[in-house]
Scaffold this motif. Structure first.
Motif, mmCIF file in Angstrom:
data_model
loop_
_atom_site.group_PDB
_atom_site.id
_atom_site.type_symbol
_atom_site.label_atom_id
_atom_site.label_comp_id
_atom_site.label_asym_id
_atom_site.label_seq_id
_atom_site.Cartn_x
_atom_site.Cartn_y
_atom_site.Cartn_z
ATOM 1 N N VAL A 12 0.834 -1.196 0.000
ATOM 2 C CA VAL A 12 0.000 0.000 0.000
ATOM 3 C C VAL A 12 0.871 1.250 0.000
ATOM 4 C CG1 VAL A 12 -1.742 1.305 1.274
ATOM 5 C CG2 VAL A 12 -1.880 -1.186 1.169
ATOM 6 N N GLY A 13 1.929 1.231 0.800
ATOM 7 C CA GLY A 13 2.809 2.393 0.880
ATOM 8 C C GLY A 13 3.417 2.771 -0.445
ATOM 9 N N ALA A 14 3.828 1.784 -1.225
ATOM 10 C CA ALA A 14 4.419 2.062 -2.528
ATOM 11 C C ALA A 14 3.400 2.695 -3.468
ATOM 12 C CB ALA A 14 4.969 0.776 -3.138
ATOM 13 N N ALA A 15 2.162 2.183 -3.447
ATOM 14 C CA ALA A 15 1.109 2.738 -4.299
ATOM 15 C C ALA A 15 0.763 4.163 -3.870
ATOM 16 C CB ALA A 15 -0.127 1.845 -4.257
ATOM 17 N N VAL A 16 0.684 4.388 -2.571
ATOM 18 C CA VAL A 16 0.382 5.722 -2.052
ATOM 19 C C VAL A 16 1.495 6.696 -2.396
ATOM 20 C CG1 VAL A 16 0.155 7.065 0.070
ATOM 21 C CG2 VAL A 16 -1.143 4.945 -0.218
ATOM 22 N N THR A 17 2.727 6.281 -2.175
ATOM 23 C CA THR A 17 3.876 7.148 -2.473
ATOM 24 C C THR A 17 3.896 7.548 -3.934
ATOM 25 O OG1 THR A 17 5.213 6.215 -0.688
ATOM 26 C CG2 THR A 17 6.399 7.240 -2.519
ATOM 27 N N ARG A 49 8.730 16.384 11.983
ATOM 28 C CA ARG A 49 8.975 17.826 11.912
ATOM 29 C C ARG A 49 9.285 18.293 10.498
ATOM 30 N NH1 ARG A 49 11.144 17.052 17.249
ATOM 31 N NH2 ARG A 49 13.229 16.593 16.442
ATOM 32 N N ARG A 50 9.596 17.359 9.596
ATOM 33 C CA ARG A 50 9.886 17.707 8.202
ATOM 34 C C ARG A 50 8.617 17.740 7.347
ATOM 35 N NH1 ARG A 50 13.582 13.059 6.481
ATOM 36 N NH2 ARG A 50 13.487 14.171 4.488
ATOM 37 N N ALA A 51 7.462 17.393 7.938
ATOM 38 C CA ALA A 51 6.242 17.222 7.153
ATOM 39 C C ALA A 51 5.120 18.136 7.653
ATOM 40 C CB ALA A 51 5.784 15.766 7.204
ATOM 41 N N GLU A 52 4.086 18.265 6.806
ATOM 42 C CA GLU A 52 2.890 19.031 7.144
ATOM 43 C C GLU A 52 1.714 18.135 7.510
ATOM 44 O OE1 GLU A 52 2.206 22.140 3.975
ATOM 45 O OE2 GLU A 52 3.866 21.003 3.080
ATOM 46 N N ALA A 53 1.800 16.869 7.106
ATOM 47 C CA ALA A 53 0.723 15.906 7.366
ATOM 48 C C ALA A 53 1.339 14.521 7.407
ATOM 49 C CB ALA A 53 -0.349 15.985 6.278
ATOM 50 N N VAL A 54 0.561 13.556 7.894
ATOM 51 C CA VAL A 54 1.091 12.197 7.993
ATOM 52 C C VAL A 54 0.060 11.195 7.505
ATOM 53 C CG1 VAL A 54 0.371 11.978 10.413
ATOM 54 C CG2 VAL A 54 2.142 10.457 9.511
ATOM 55 N N VAL A 55 0.545 10.180 6.794
ATOM 56 C CA VAL A 55 -0.250 9.010 6.408
ATOM 57 C C VAL A 55 0.368 7.821 7.138
ATOM 58 C CG1 VAL A 55 -0.954 7.480 4.543
ATOM 59 C CG2 VAL A 55 -0.849 9.956 4.147
ATOM 60 N N HIS A 56 -0.387 7.228 8.035
ATOM 61 C CA HIS A 56 0.146 6.140 8.865
ATOM 62 C C HIS A 56 -0.297 4.794 8.315
ATOM 63 C CE1 HIS A 56 1.559 3.776 12.109
ATOM 64 N NE2 HIS A 56 0.419 3.713 12.790
ATOM 65 N N LEU A 57 0.637 4.109 7.649
ATOM 66 C CA LEU A 57 0.367 2.799 7.058
ATOM 67 C C LEU A 57 1.143 1.683 7.748
ATOM 68 C CD1 LEU A 57 0.740 3.844 3.286
ATOM 69 C CD2 LEU A 57 -1.345 3.835 4.661
ATOM 70 N N VAL A 106 -3.961 10.817 8.309
ATOM 71 C CA VAL A 106 -4.696 9.739 7.658
ATOM 72 C C VAL A 106 -4.153 8.417 8.192
ATOM 73 C CG1 VAL A 106 -5.335 8.641 5.479
ATOM 74 C CG2 VAL A 106 -5.027 11.137 5.583
ATOM 75 N N VAL A 107 -5.030 7.567 8.703
ATOM 76 C CA VAL A 107 -4.620 6.310 9.328
ATOM 77 C C VAL A 107 -5.300 5.148 8.616
ATOM 78 C CG1 VAL A 107 -4.754 4.928 11.438
ATOM 79 C CG2 VAL A 107 -4.142 7.353 11.573
ATOM 80 N N MET A 108 -4.536 4.105 8.343
ATOM 81 C CA MET A 108 -5.093 2.923 7.701
ATOM 82 C C MET A 108 -5.712 2.009 8.750
ATOM 83 S SD MET A 108 -5.706 1.808 4.733
ATOM 84 C CE MET A 108 -4.684 3.056 3.929
ATOM 85 N N SER A 109 -7.027 1.911 8.731
ATOM 86 C CA SER A 109 -7.742 0.981 9.594
ATOM 87 C C SER A 109 -8.105 -0.242 8.747
ATOM 88 C CB SER A 109 -8.976 1.653 10.199
ATOM 89 O OG SER A 109 -9.619 0.783 11.117
ATOM 90 N N SER A 110 -9.241 -0.837 8.972
ATOM 91 C CA SER A 110 -9.621 -2.046 8.243
ATOM 92 C C SER A 110 -11.116 -2.303 8.419
ATOM 93 C CB SER A 110 -8.836 -3.247 8.765
ATOM 94 O OG SER A 110 -9.355 -4.468 8.253
ATOM 95 N N ASP A 208 -5.818 6.259 -4.074
ATOM 96 C CA ASP A 208 -6.579 7.446 -4.440
ATOM 97 C C ASP A 208 -7.357 7.982 -3.246
ATOM 98 O OD1 ASP A 208 -7.661 9.370 -6.338
ATOM 99 O OD2 ASP A 208 -9.527 8.233 -6.223
ATOM 100 N N ALA A 209 -7.918 7.080 -2.430
ATOM 101 C CA ALA A 209 -8.648 7.514 -1.237
ATOM 102 C C ALA A 209 -7.716 8.206 -0.249
ATOM 103 C CB ALA A 209 -9.323 6.310 -0.578
ATOM 104 N N VAL A 210 -6.494 7.696 -0.117
ATOM 105 C CA VAL A 210 -5.517 8.322 0.775
ATOM 106 C C VAL A 210 -5.203 9.737 0.299
ATOM 107 C CG1 VAL A 210 -3.121 8.251 1.570
ATOM 108 C CG2 VAL A 210 -4.494 6.152 1.559
ATOM 109 N N HIS A 211 -4.953 9.885 -1.013
ATOM 110 C CA HIS A 211 -4.646 11.209 -1.552
ATOM 111 C C HIS A 211 -5.792 12.188 -1.307
ATOM 112 C CE1 HIS A 211 -4.523 14.228 -4.898
ATOM 113 N NE2 HIS A 211 -3.326 14.366 -4.378
ATOM 114 N N ARG A 212 -7.005 11.727 -1.533
ATOM 115 C CA ARG A 212 -8.158 12.592 -1.324
ATOM 116 C C ARG A 212 -8.354 12.900 0.161
ATOM 117 N NH1 ARG A 212 -11.638 12.894 -5.819
ATOM 118 N NH2 ARG A 212 -10.789 11.764 -7.606
ATOM 119 N N ALA A 213 -8.073 11.934 1.028
ATOM 120 C CA ALA A 213 -8.188 12.163 2.463
ATOM 121 C C ALA A 213 -7.213 13.232 2.942
ATOM 122 C CB ALA A 213 -7.950 10.862 3.224
ATOM 123 N N LEU A 214 -6.085 13.346 2.282
ATOM 124 C CA LEU A 214 -5.111 14.382 2.631
ATOM 125 C C LEU A 214 -5.555 15.771 2.185
ATOM 126 C CD1 LEU A 214 -1.687 12.698 1.763
ATOM 127 C CD2 LEU A 214 -2.377 13.552 4.019
#
Length: 294
Positions: A12-17, A49-57, A106-110, A208-214
């Motif tokens: 998932v991380g590779a696709a999101v990145t 500290r280097r980022a403005e937002a986080v996606v936790h996968l 953005v956090v990956m749940s299930s 795509d959902a991750v990108h939109r969630a951001l």
């Protein structure tokens, strides 16, 4: 946007990145394969500290709890590792986001948080949406629901929007092929899909959902089910329910004009994120995708 992505080297991380970079976001990767552990707070704080937002996968999946390859774990030890990774790891990510002043988490749940998702009991209503009660009964599912609760508390305390995405089983180009082969060579394989209501999601649609969630304009904490439109196993939703629960009340399962609608309802994700799935379990073809928010 500069985005910290934990677990960026996974499937998932590779696709999101890849998708985030395509749309101009800068990805700051943080992955255990590089020796970067979300349980190590100092290193995580520094990266945040280097980022403005986080996606936790980052974290174990339901079948592969974190462990050294040579380690034989008891069921209790496996459960403890899952809780540490998914609950304490999420708590650390949220604290790092708070400390760094992130504007979105953005956090990956299930979909496993539903509990009866795998067919162990009849759902209260169909199709299943975010208002359905959660009855998690495995360490993985319980840990994911607890991570969602942490996100809700975090948003209440800080005002920072959080989005918890609840995908079912994921399809990649490789699993597309394996699913087709298994259905052809092992008729009994269909029953495993039926037990999960045939619910699957292409990893590209999840990205795509991750990108939109951001980037979607929103506030508050959102828990969103994601699912492909058409069930993966049986020709239509009514057949899925008949196979899974013989004699069950079919009212509300599927409208006559929509016999193949999915049994997990993604309407809220469509409304909140402007998201819709564009890939089918049965092929790798896709329809044109609308432009995501910027």
């Amino acid at each position: 946007m500069d985005v910290l992505v934990t677990g960026h080297r996974g499937t998932v991380g590779a696709a999101v990145t890849d998708l985030l970079q395509q749309h101009g976001d800068t990805v700051i990767g943080y992955d255990l394969r590089d020796g970067q552990d979300v349980l190590e707070t100092a290193a995580l704080m520094k990266a945040a500290r280097r980022a403005e937002a986080v996606v936790h996968l980052a974290g174990p999946d339901r079948h592969h709890p974190p462990a050294h390859p040579s380690t034989v774990l008891t069921e209790t030890a496996k459960a403890w590792q899952i809780f540490r990774a998914n609950v304490l790891g999420t708590a650390n990510v949220l604290e790092a986001a708070r400390n760094a002043g992130h504007t979105r988490v953005v956090v990956m749940s299930s979909a496993d948080v539903l509990g009866d998702f795998a067919g162990r009991s009849a759902p209260d209503r169909r199709p299943i949406d975010e208002h359905h009660p959660c009855r998690p009964d495995t360490p993985y599912a319980i840990s994911k629901l607890l991570a969602e609760e942490l996100c809700s508390a975090f948003t209440t305390a800080t005002g920072t929007p959080t989005v918890c995405l609840r995908p079912p089983g994921l399809l990649t180009s490789g699993t597309h092929r394996m699913t087709h082969q298994a259905l052809t060579e092992q008729p009994e394989f269909e029953s495993s899909l039926v037990r999960r209501y045939g619910a699957l999601l292409d990893v590209r649609d999840l990205a795509d959902a991750v990108h939109r969630a951001l980037h979607a304009p929103l506030s508050g904490c959102h828990r969103l089910l994601l699912c492909a439109d058409v069930p993966s196993a049986s020709p239509n939703s009514r057949e899925l329910v008949s196979n899974l629960f013989p004699g069950a009340d079919r009212r509300g399962v599927a409208q006559e004009e929509q016999p193949c609608r999915a049994l997990l309802d993604s309407a809220r994700a469509r409304s909140v994120l402007g998201w819709s799935p564009h890939h089918s379990w049965s092929s790798t073809s896709s329809t044109p995708r609308p432009k995501p928010p910027t």
